[in-house]
Design a protein around this motif. Structure first.
Motif, PDB file in Angstrom:
ATOM      1  N   GLN A 234       1.300   1.996  -3.426  1.00  0.00           N
ATOM      2  CA  GLN A 234       1.170   2.527  -4.215  1.00  0.00           C
ATOM      3  C   GLN A 234       0.798   3.774  -4.202  1.00  0.00           C
TER       4      GLN A 234
ATOM      5  N   GLY B 237      -0.057  -3.455  -8.912  1.00  0.00           N
ATOM      6  CA  GLY B 237      -0.816  -2.537  -8.161  1.00  0.00           C
ATOM      7  C   GLY B 237      -1.393  -1.905  -9.140  1.00  0.00           C
ATOM      8  N   TYR B 238      -0.285  -2.193 -10.926  1.00  0.00           N
ATOM      9  CA  TYR B 238      -1.217  -2.178 -12.271  1.00  0.00           C
ATOM     10  C   TYR B 238      -2.839  -2.473 -12.022  1.00  0.00           C
TER      11      TYR B 238
ATOM     12  N   LEU C 182       0.840  -1.249  -0.329  1.00  0.00           N
ATOM     13  CA  LEU C 182       0.436   0.251  -0.057  1.00  0.00           C
ATOM     14  C   LEU C 182       0.562   1.645  -0.227  1.00  0.00           C
TER      15      LEU C 182
ATOM     16  N   LEU D 194      -8.241  -3.793  -6.046  1.00  0.00           N
ATOM     17  CA  LEU D 194      -7.226  -3.975  -5.000  1.00  0.00           C
ATOM     18  C   LEU D 194      -7.587  -4.657  -3.922  1.00  0.00           C
TER      19      LEU D 194
ATOM     20  N   LEU E 183       1.783   7.220  -6.969  1.00  0.00           N
ATOM     21  CA  LEU E 183      -0.147   7.463  -6.877  1.00  0.00           C
ATOM     22  C   LEU E 183       0.021   9.479  -6.352  1.00  0.00           C
TER      23      LEU E 183
ATOM     24  N   ILE F 237     -12.100   0.099  -8.810  1.00  0.00           N
ATOM     25  CA  ILE F 237     -10.636   0.006  -8.772  1.00  0.00           C
ATOM     26  C   ILE F 237     -11.019  -0.671  -7.265  1.00  0.00           C
TER      27      ILE F 237
ATOM     28  N   VAL G 166      -7.504   5.234 -11.245  1.00  0.00           N
ATOM     29  CA  VAL G 166      -7.526   6.181 -10.148  1.00  0.00           C
ATOM     30  C   VAL G 166      -7.685   7.442 -10.882  1.00  0.00           C
TER      31      VAL G 166
ATOM     32  N   TRP H  82     -11.366   8.667 -11.342  1.00  0.00           N
ATOM     33  CA  TRP H  82     -11.825   8.846 -10.240  1.00  0.00           C
ATOM     34  C   TRP H  82     -11.453  10.262  -9.550  1.00  0.00           C
TER      35      TRP H  82
ATOM     36  N   CYS I  92      -5.011  -2.615 -10.481  1.00  0.00           N
ATOM     37  CA  CYS I  92      -5.718  -2.420  -9.207  1.00  0.00           C
ATOM     38  C   CYS I  92      -6.224  -0.469  -9.621  1.00  0.00           C
ATOM     39  N   LEU I  93      -4.545   0.246 -10.094  1.00  0.00           N
ATOM     40  CA  LEU I  93      -5.234   1.958  -9.673  1.00  0.00           C
ATOM     41  C   LEU I  93      -5.378   2.495 -10.762  1.00  0.00           C
ATOM     42  N   GLN I  94      -4.982   1.684 -12.062  1.00  0.00           N
ATOM     43  CA  GLN I  94      -5.134   2.274 -13.386  1.00  0.00           C
ATOM     44  C   GLN I  94      -5.884   3.139 -13.749  1.00  0.00           C
TER      45      GLN I  94
END
Length: 352
Positions: free
Chosen positions: A131, A198-199, A128, A179, A135, A175, A205, A208, A201-203
């Motif tokens: 990530q 993490g790619y 975490l 995750l 970000l 998302i 973001v 958002w 999960c968070l691509q």
């Protein structure tokens, strides 16, 4: 080594998953079945790039469920059609897997012994934190916008947005769901979470953040542009920080500082000092041998760790016929039948 770190199968997976999500959204707005077919093709390509893409692809279905789209018979039929097309795209690879004793699945399962519960907790926290670090520029930009007077989102603004619940459902599916699933693999199976997971999960973001900050651009465009330039300049300054100012632990490899081109050039020079034949096979750890292949004029095949089960694209007779370069982080790891020891100590690149 930046090229191999940024442009790899993760990049292809992110593109394919994004295409699949976009095609599904278009399919919901169009009576044409071709968008469901396109979504299936994109999903199949995502699976071909990386098996883990099944997690964000499942997140698309979760988004459809939370948005109430599965109540439509047409949508359910479209999902079945897309799944069938994806299976058709993936079928040749599945046939290859069956012919090679599921070698790719066995390779993916070779993660070592399960972590202890303390190690699992540390792995989750470390993942975490990594990530958040990746970000950080986007999060910093959003925080600065939120702190500026007059730019905060007005209370109750979502009440006038009829599409807010649907968008929220998609963000949960794209998302939150990937995750959570990724994080649960650590305590459930004892696997160490890899930062690049993490790619998947968070691509999304950035989408958002754009949604949460909608309407701000119209109120203060100049302020936003200046903040964006400031954050970008800070990010570039940190990324361009001289390598000699970064402290590294002895024996720890720093990918961003790894002399990949130097290693590849040294390997080529040492190989051609012995023979005029082209270099066709490199044997060694996946990273070091992979760097040699990436930066070679004609990329040779990589035989990871000398294990043919991990690299079914290399056959034993090729090694006998063409020879190979063995790359190792320690001289003791080189095979006893090595003809010549190269000129570049690979271990020096690890900071040891």
């Amino acid at each position: 080594s930046t090229r191999a770190q940024l442009f790899n199968h993760n990049t292809v997976m992110m593109l394919a998953v994004s295409a699949a999500a976009w095609c599904v959204l278009r399919a919901l707005q169009s009576p044409l079945r071709r968008w469901w077919v396109a979504a299936g093709v994109a999903a199949g390509l995502a699976m071909l790039s990386k098996y883990q893409s099944v997690v964000p692809l499942a997140g698309i279905v979760v988004a459809l469920m939370l948005a109430g789209e599965l109540a439509s018979r047409r949508t359910r039929g479209g999902i079945v059609l897309a799944a069938a097309v994806a299976a058709l795209v993936f079928a040749p690879h599945l046939a290859w897997m069956l012919q090679h004793d599921l070698t790719t699945l066995r390779y993916a399962a070779q993660e070592g012994p399960p972590l202890s519960w303390a190690e699992r907790a540390f792995s989750v926290v470390s993942f975490l934190a990594q990530q958040v670090r990746l970000l950080f520029p986007s999060l910093l930009f959003a925080l600065l916008l939120w702190l500026l007077p007059g730019l905060r989102k007005q209370p109750g603004s979502d009440a006038d947005d009829a599409g807010a619940p649907r968008r929220r459902a998609w963000f949960i599916g794209l998302i939150v769901f990937p995750l959570v699933v990724t994080l649960l693999t650590c305590p459930a199976f004892g696997l160490k979470l890899q930062n690049h997971w993490g790619y998947q999960c968070l691509q999304f973001v950035a989408l958002w953040l754009a949604w949460r900050l909608r309407g701000v651009l119209q109120r203060a465009p100049r302020t936003i542009v200046m903040l964006a330039l400031l954050v970008q300049a800070l990010s570039m300054a940190v990324a361009a920080k001289p390598s000699w100012t970064r402290e590294t632990q002895p024996g720890r490899r720093v990918d961003g500082q790894y002399p990949a081109r130097q290693l590849a050039a040294a390997v080529q020079a040492d190989w051609h000092a012995v023979t005029e034949c082209p270099l066709r096979v490199v044997v060694g750890p996946s990273f070091e041998a992979g760097m040699v292949s990436v930066y070679a004029p004609r990329p040779p095949k990589v035989l990871e760790g000398g294990d043919f089960r991990k690299s079914p694209w290399v056959q034993p007779h090729e090694l006998q016929r063409d020879g190979a370069v063995y790359v190792a982080t320690e001289p003791s790891q080189l095979p006893s039948h090595a003809v010549r020891v190269g000129s570049l100590p690979v271990g020096a690149a690890a900071g040891g």
